[in-house]
Design an enzyme around this catalytic site. Structure first.
Site, PDB file in Angstrom:
ATOM      1  N   GLU A 193       4.375  -5.105   7.231  1.00  0.00           N
ATOM      2  CA  GLU A 193       3.676  -4.340   7.959  1.00  0.00           C
ATOM      3  C   GLU A 193       3.767  -4.073   9.811  1.00  0.00           C
ATOM      4  O   GLU A 193       4.132  -2.688   9.790  1.00  0.00           O
ATOM      5  CB  GLU A 193       2.375  -4.179   7.863  1.00  0.00           C
ATOM      6  CG  GLU A 193       2.012  -5.034   6.191  1.00  0.00           C
ATOM      7  CD  GLU A 193       1.434  -6.270   5.966  1.00  0.00           C
ATOM      8  OE1 GLU A 193       2.248  -6.337   6.201  1.00  0.00           O
ATOM      9  OE2 GLU A 193       1.092  -5.826   5.027  1.00  0.00           O
ATOM     10  N   ALA A 234       0.829  -1.237   0.024  1.00  0.00           N
ATOM     11  CA  ALA A 234       0.078   0.121  -0.299  1.00  0.00           C
ATOM     12  C   ALA A 234       0.520   1.530   0.029  1.00  0.00           C
ATOM     13  O   ALA A 234       1.991   1.396   0.791  1.00  0.00           O
ATOM     14  CB  ALA A 234      -1.064  -0.097   1.224  1.00  0.00           C
ATOM     15  N   GLU A 271      -0.423  -9.733  -0.249  1.00  0.00           N
ATOM     16  CA  GLU A 271      -1.741 -10.236  -0.470  1.00  0.00           C
ATOM     17  C   GLU A 271      -2.466 -10.379  -1.929  1.00  0.00           C
ATOM     18  O   GLU A 271      -3.192 -10.618  -1.950  1.00  0.00           O
ATOM     19  CB  GLU A 271      -1.846  -9.193   0.861  1.00  0.00           C
ATOM     20  CG  GLU A 271      -1.746  -9.492   2.400  1.00  0.00           C
ATOM     21  CD  GLU A 271      -2.287  -8.227   2.744  1.00  0.00           C
ATOM     22  OE1 GLU A 271      -1.865  -7.390   1.724  1.00  0.00           O
ATOM     23  OE2 GLU A 271      -2.814  -8.257   4.127  1.00  0.00           O
ATOM     24  N   GLY A 293       0.987  -5.489   0.958  1.00  0.00           N
ATOM     25  CA  GLY A 293      -0.256  -5.911   0.055  1.00  0.00           C
ATOM     26  C   GLY A 293      -0.115  -5.931  -1.959  1.00  0.00           C
ATOM     27  O   GLY A 293      -1.050  -6.658  -1.772  1.00  0.00           O
TER      28      GLY A 293
HETATM   29  N1  DAK Z   1       4.545   3.454  -0.459  1.00  0.00           N
HETATM   30  C1  DAK Z   1       4.993   4.312  -1.122  1.00  0.00           C
HETATM   31  N2  DAK Z   1       6.123   4.195  -1.504  1.00  0.00           N
HETATM   32  C2  DAK Z   1       7.074   3.084  -1.347  1.00  0.00           C
HETATM   33  C3  DAK Z   1       6.479   2.114  -1.368  1.00  0.00           C
HETATM   34  C4  DAK Z   1       5.243   1.739  -0.885  1.00  0.00           C
HETATM   35  N3  DAK Z   1       4.468   1.117  -0.411  1.00  0.00           N
HETATM   36  N4  DAK Z   1       8.017   1.656  -1.194  1.00  0.00           N
HETATM   37  C5  DAK Z   1       8.613   2.443  -1.696  1.00  0.00           C
HETATM   38  N5  DAK Z   1       8.187   3.327  -1.884  1.00  0.00           N
HETATM   39  C6  DAK Z   1       9.135   4.455  -3.126  1.00  0.00           C
HETATM   40  C7  DAK Z   1      10.345   5.076  -1.288  1.00  0.00           C
HETATM   41  O1  DAK Z   1       9.801   5.844  -1.467  1.00  0.00           O
HETATM   42  C8  DAK Z   1      10.921   5.450  -2.810  1.00  0.00           C
HETATM   43  O2  DAK Z   1      10.377   7.323  -3.255  1.00  0.00           O
HETATM   44  P1  DAK Z   1      11.392   8.299  -3.379  1.00  0.00           P
HETATM   45  O3  DAK Z   1      12.330   7.958  -1.807  1.00  0.00           O
HETATM   46  O4  DAK Z   1      12.231   8.337  -4.879  1.00  0.00           O
HETATM   47  O5  DAK Z   1      10.439   9.204  -3.535  1.00  0.00           O
HETATM   48  C9  DAK Z   1      10.741   4.603  -3.907  1.00  0.00           C
HETATM   49  O6  DAK Z   1       8.911   3.971  -3.584  1.00  0.00           O
HETATM   50  C10 DAK Z   1      11.921   3.631  -4.473  1.00  0.00           C
HETATM   51  O7  DAK Z   1      11.779   3.082  -3.559  1.00  0.00           O
HETATM   52  P2  DAK Z   1      13.449   3.097  -2.955  1.00  0.00           P
HETATM   53  O8  DAK Z   1      14.483   4.066  -2.768  1.00  0.00           O
HETATM   54  O9  DAK Z   1      12.906   2.261  -1.158  1.00  0.00           O
HETATM   55  O10 DAK Z   1      14.026   1.846  -3.186  1.00  0.00           O
HETATM   56  P3  DAK Z   1      14.883   0.631  -2.627  1.00  0.00           P
HETATM   57  O11 DAK Z   1      15.019  -0.109  -4.238  1.00  0.00           O
HETATM   58  O12 DAK Z   1      15.598   1.414  -1.731  1.00  0.00           O
HETATM   59  O13 DAK Z   1      13.615  -0.479  -1.891  1.00  0.00           O
HETATM   60  C11 DAK Z   1      11.784  -1.541  -1.728  1.00  0.00           C
HETATM   61  C12 DAK Z   1      12.789  -1.423  -2.531  1.00  0.00           C
HETATM   62  C13 DAK Z   1      10.118  -1.721  -1.829  1.00  0.00           C
HETATM   63  C14 DAK Z   1      12.030  -2.219  -0.523  1.00  0.00           C
HETATM   64  C15 DAK Z   1      11.223  -0.448  -0.239  1.00  0.00           C
HETATM   65  O14 DAK Z   1      11.321   0.797  -0.711  1.00  0.00           O
HETATM   66  C16 DAK Z   1      10.551  -1.203   1.428  1.00  0.00           C
HETATM   67  O15 DAK Z   1      10.902  -1.638   1.473  1.00  0.00           O
HETATM   68  N6  DAK Z   1       9.174  -0.277   0.202  1.00  0.00           N
HETATM   69  C17 DAK Z   1       8.792   0.019   1.667  1.00  0.00           C
HETATM   70  C18 DAK Z   1       7.878  -1.012   1.410  1.00  0.00           C
HETATM   71  C19 DAK Z   1       6.517  -1.746   2.259  1.00  0.00           C
HETATM   72  O16 DAK Z   1       6.850  -1.203   3.564  1.00  0.00           O
HETATM   73  N7  DAK Z   1       4.976  -2.526   1.738  1.00  0.00           N
HETATM   74  C20 DAK Z   1       4.511  -2.797   3.001  1.00  0.00           C
HETATM   75  C21 DAK Z   1       3.323  -1.079   3.250  1.00  0.00           C
HETATM   76  S1  DAK Z   1       1.932  -1.432   4.263  1.00  0.00           S
HETATM   77  C22 DAK Z   1      -5.425  -1.791   4.499  1.00  0.00           C
HETATM   78  C23 DAK Z   1      -4.990  -3.138   4.239  1.00  0.00           C
HETATM   79  C24 DAK Z   1      -3.786  -3.535   3.499  1.00  0.00           C
HETATM   80  C25 DAK Z   1      -2.483  -2.558   3.725  1.00  0.00           C
HETATM   81  C26 DAK Z   1      -3.608  -0.861   3.960  1.00  0.00           C
HETATM   82  C27 DAK Z   1      -4.610  -1.374   4.085  1.00  0.00           C
HETATM   83  N8  DAK Z   1      -6.834  -0.876   4.746  1.00  0.00           N
HETATM   84  C28 DAK Z   1      -7.451  -2.288   5.167  1.00  0.00           C
HETATM   85  C29 DAK Z   1      -6.988  -0.318   5.043  1.00  0.00           C
HETATM   86  C30 DAK Z   1      -1.319  -2.428   3.428  1.00  0.00           C
HETATM   87  C31 DAK Z   1      -0.398  -2.520   3.894  1.00  0.00           C
HETATM   88  C32 DAK Z   1       0.210  -2.522   3.509  1.00  0.00           C
HETATM   89  O17 DAK Z   1       1.259  -3.126   2.177  1.00  0.00           O
END
Ligand code: DAK
Length: 256
Positions: A131, A63, A111, A108
């Site tokens: 998460e 997400a 998922e 997400g």
């Molecule tokens: N959201 C927004 N931006 C993201 C992102 C994300 N999930 N993941 C990466 N980015 C952005 C980074 O901020 C960066 O942006 P800039 O700084 O260039 O502006 C760009 O993408 C490239 O990322 P990195 O510089 O970090 O690139 P790397 O290759 O070093 O790393 C990575 C890639 C994907 C491993 C890393 O960015 C990372 O760990 N990202 C976060 C992954 C994460 O934590 N995902 C889980 C998110 S929480 C819901 C139900 C479910 C959900 C939500 C609501 N409801 C029931 C309402 C789900 C929640 C989730 O998924």
């Protein structure tokens, strides 16, 4: 055709393509577009099998954390239903769905891949439910579909730890079905989808029996199986399959 989620159909196989640079972070609009795409492929008779793909670099990094940062409890609660509904609609597409995963499938994004029948992963793919590192828990199937697929203990390790796992580890856990070189994974998924697309209408009954049956007690699930087994006798493809066997011929199924 959505802004970030599109559907393209070729020779019976629809590709649902997620496309939001740089990492396919899923915003609220995309959840709706995923649900629209799922309804489209479910109801279009020209679609016989589906590939879910995030493109050659990243499947989906989860997400959109930037958008989520500003969400209140009531926003999260309201959107929780929408997202569950979108992913439920995808999981219930009555056709074989293969997720072709290049790069990251996190949160997400993982998922989303879990809504498919099969996950074909690139050798560089990484899956995880990070998460917990954001102070959240998975909210779109990551505590439920994941636990049902890889077992509660492995799911607890994933969800409590928030680590990423490579394709081979995921294959050993049963989350990934096949691993291919990154530049082949989409084509291989389409190839398999094309084979399923040539299959009989009974594939729908098989999917329903397994997926719905898993949510029932054994006696109810066996009853569901019996009903769906009997229902295959109402299909044209059942006659085609049996006639072809008896004629020592190849069955040309009609998906009817
Ligand atoms: N959201 C927004 N931006 C993201 C992102 C994300 N999930 N993941 C990466 N980015 C952005 C980074 O901020 C960066 O942006 P800039 O700084 O260039 O502006 C760009 O993408 C490239 O990322 P990195 O510089 O970090 O690139 P790397 O290759 O070093 O790393 C990575 C890639 C994907 C491993 C890393 O960015 C990372 O760990 N990202 C976060 C992954 C994460 O934590 N995902 C889980 C998110 S929480 C819901 C139900 C479910 C959900 C939500 C609501 N409801 C029931 C309402 C789900 C929640 C989730 O998924």
């Amino acid at each position: 055709m959505g802004e970030f989620v599109s559907v393209q159909t070729d020779d019976g196989v629809a590709t649902i393509r997620i496309d939001r640079a740089p990492v396919n972070a899923l915003n609220v609009q995309m959840w709706g577009e995923c649900a629209d795409a799922a309804r489209q492929v479910a109801t279009d008779d020209d679609v016989r099998a589906v590939v879910l793909w995030g493109g050659p670099k990243v499947f989906a990094a989860g997400a959109d954390i930037k958008a989520m940062r500003e969400m209140s409890f009531t926003d999260a609660f309201a959107h929780a239903g929408e997202l569950q509904e979108a992913f439920r609609t995808l999981a219930e597409v009555p056709k074989v769905v293969i997720a072709a995963v290049n790069g990251y499938a996190l949160g997400g994004g993982c998922e989303l891949a879990l809504t498919a029948d099969f996950r074909y992963a690139a050798d560089n793919a990484k899956f995880g439910q990070p998460e917990i590192k954001l102070g959240l828990i998975p909210g779109a199937g990551g505590t439920q579909r994941l636990a049902r697929l890889i077992g509660t203990q492995a799911a607890k390790e994933w969800v409590y730890g928030g680590e990423m796992y490579d394709a081979e580890t995921c294959r050993q856990l049963g989350l990934v079905d096949r691993i291919y070189p990154a530049d082949e994974v989409y084509d291989r998924a389409v190839e398999s989808a094309r084979a399923y697309a040539a299959g009989p209408y009974a594939l729908r009954m098989a999917k329903k029996a397994i997926d719905e049956g898993m949510g029932l007690d054994l006696a109810s699930a066996l009853k569901l199986e019996t009903e769906l087994f009997a229902a295959t006798f109402a299909t044209r493809d059942r006659e085609i399959g049996m006639d072809a066997f008896l004629a020592k011929d190849r069955a040309e199924f009609t998906q009817r």
